[in-house]
Design a protein around this motif. Sequence first.
Motif, mmCIF file in Angstrom:
data_model
loop_
_atom_site.group_PDB
_atom_site.id
_atom_site.type_symbol
_atom_site.label_atom_id
_atom_site.label_comp_id
_atom_site.label_asym_id
_atom_site.label_seq_id
_atom_site.Cartn_x
_atom_site.Cartn_y
_atom_site.Cartn_z
ATOM 1 N N ILE A 1 7.100 -8.900 25.064
ATOM 2 C CA ILE A 1 6.166 -9.658 25.978
ATOM 3 C C ILE A 1 4.490 -9.414 25.635
ATOM 4 N N VAL A 2 4.315 -8.674 24.585
ATOM 5 C CA VAL A 2 3.068 -8.358 24.436
ATOM 6 C C VAL A 2 2.593 -9.424 23.330
ATOM 7 N N PRO A 3 1.519 -10.219 23.384
ATOM 8 C CA PRO A 3 1.314 -11.348 22.594
ATOM 9 C C PRO A 3 0.716 -10.829 21.134
ATOM 10 N N ALA A 4 1.140 -11.225 19.939
ATOM 11 C CA ALA A 4 0.866 -10.917 18.637
ATOM 12 C C ALA A 4 -0.827 -11.029 18.439
ATOM 13 N N LEU A 5 -1.379 -10.123 17.988
ATOM 14 C CA LEU A 5 -2.773 -10.249 17.411
ATOM 15 C C LEU A 5 -2.930 -10.786 16.202
ATOM 16 N N ILE B 1 -6.759 -4.479 35.200
ATOM 17 C CA ILE B 1 -6.868 -3.658 33.925
ATOM 18 C C ILE B 1 -5.336 -3.541 33.095
ATOM 19 N N THR B 2 -4.242 -3.597 34.156
ATOM 20 C CA THR B 2 -2.967 -3.475 33.589
ATOM 21 C C THR B 2 -2.719 -4.977 32.907
ATOM 22 N N ALA B 3 -3.241 -6.167 33.420
ATOM 23 C CA ALA B 3 -3.028 -7.260 32.893
ATOM 24 C C ALA B 3 -3.579 -7.352 31.353
ATOM 25 N N LEU B 4 -4.748 -6.757 31.310
ATOM 26 C CA LEU B 4 -5.401 -6.516 29.769
ATOM 27 C C LEU B 4 -4.697 -5.662 29.014
ATOM 28 N N LYS B 5 -4.115 -4.389 29.336
ATOM 29 C CA LYS B 5 -3.405 -3.617 28.719
ATOM 30 C C LYS B 5 -2.185 -4.007 28.344
ATOM 31 N N VAL B 6 -1.442 -4.894 28.871
ATOM 32 C CA VAL B 6 -0.173 -5.654 28.201
ATOM 33 C C VAL B 6 -0.392 -6.815 27.716
ATOM 34 N N GLY B 7 -1.618 -7.346 27.198
ATOM 35 C CA GLY B 7 -1.859 -8.475 26.261
ATOM 36 C C GLY B 7 -2.774 -9.310 26.766
ATOM 37 N N ALA C 1 11.696 -14.101 24.750
ATOM 38 C CA ALA C 1 10.485 -14.260 23.795
ATOM 39 C C ALA C 1 9.357 -14.844 24.679
ATOM 40 N N PRO C 2 8.069 -14.426 24.536
ATOM 41 C CA PRO C 2 6.932 -14.866 25.275
ATOM 42 C C PRO C 2 6.737 -16.344 24.804
ATOM 43 N N ARG C 3 6.280 -17.224 25.985
ATOM 44 C CA ARG C 3 6.232 -18.569 25.711
ATOM 45 C C ARG C 3 4.662 -18.711 25.573
ATOM 46 N N PRO C 4 4.138 -19.500 24.503
ATOM 47 C CA PRO C 4 2.621 -19.601 24.310
ATOM 48 C C PRO C 4 1.997 -20.401 25.320
ATOM 49 N N LEU C 5 0.951 -19.764 25.590
ATOM 50 C CA LEU C 5 0.049 -20.208 26.829
ATOM 51 C C LEU C 5 -0.766 -21.504 26.506
#
Length: 272
Positions: free
Chosen positions: A40-44, A74-80, A266-270
């Motif tokens: 669930i964490v987007p790739a950097l 802040i939680t939204a930021l911490k998970v990606g 797998a996460p869907r692209p935004l």
Amino acid sequence: MGVHCVAIGACGRVLQRAFSLHPAHAPKDMENFFQLVRNIVPALTSKKHKGQDGRIGIVGGCQEYTGAPYFAGITALKVGADLTHVFCAREAAPVIKSYSPELIVHPVLDSSGAVEEVEKWLPRLHALVVGPGLGRDSLLLNNVRGILEATKARDIPVVIDADGLWLVAQQPALIRGYQKAVLTPNRVEFSRLWEAVFSSPMDATNQSDSILKLSQALGNITVVQKGEQDLISNGQQAPAHCWWLPGVLARSRGSVTIRPSRSTAAPRPLPT
């Protein structure tokens, strides 16, 4: 000195007992868990620009309650997520800003033009969280009502929690049928929603059936009842039970429950 040693020994026994409540995990089990989190964490990567991996709006925060919108953001930021905007009351803004420089804080929620101020940001947001630290001031609730209508008009996903759920209980038609809404009540909030929709007390003996019926009555929107086991239903199938790994604590911060996701998708692209 003797009393000091006794106190240290007692503390040690308490800690030992606390940490022995949960069995140790096999390395393979923990690796499976970490993979769920990675999903669930987007790739950097260098191919993305700031904001492409998530722009989240938090609607909440008043004079009394400043912690919940901070923790939601802040939680939204911490998970990606890349960017988090907090739309709060003017008196809450300096406090929330002082918690972290990472949050973008808009002190507009108690203004006469709050709906218009938030609405102009909606095209830039991927999702909205409504309710953390909102309170029950009539001006704030009326503004949030307008913000929810604008959010639905733009077809933006919205998570409703805390006093956002109290607002929905006062006016269930506000989100009925909007299937991009997710309600996240605890037991008390769930009972309040049930009584608002059905005008009768909830049958607490069959929680799974109750969550299914509530979701259906609200037009098959997703309901996540938080608890030791989370129950999730969209009204179209039997509620799913979410179990958390032993030893992984669900920590309640203000009005937001923070847990690692159990999703294996797998996460869907935004959208950019």
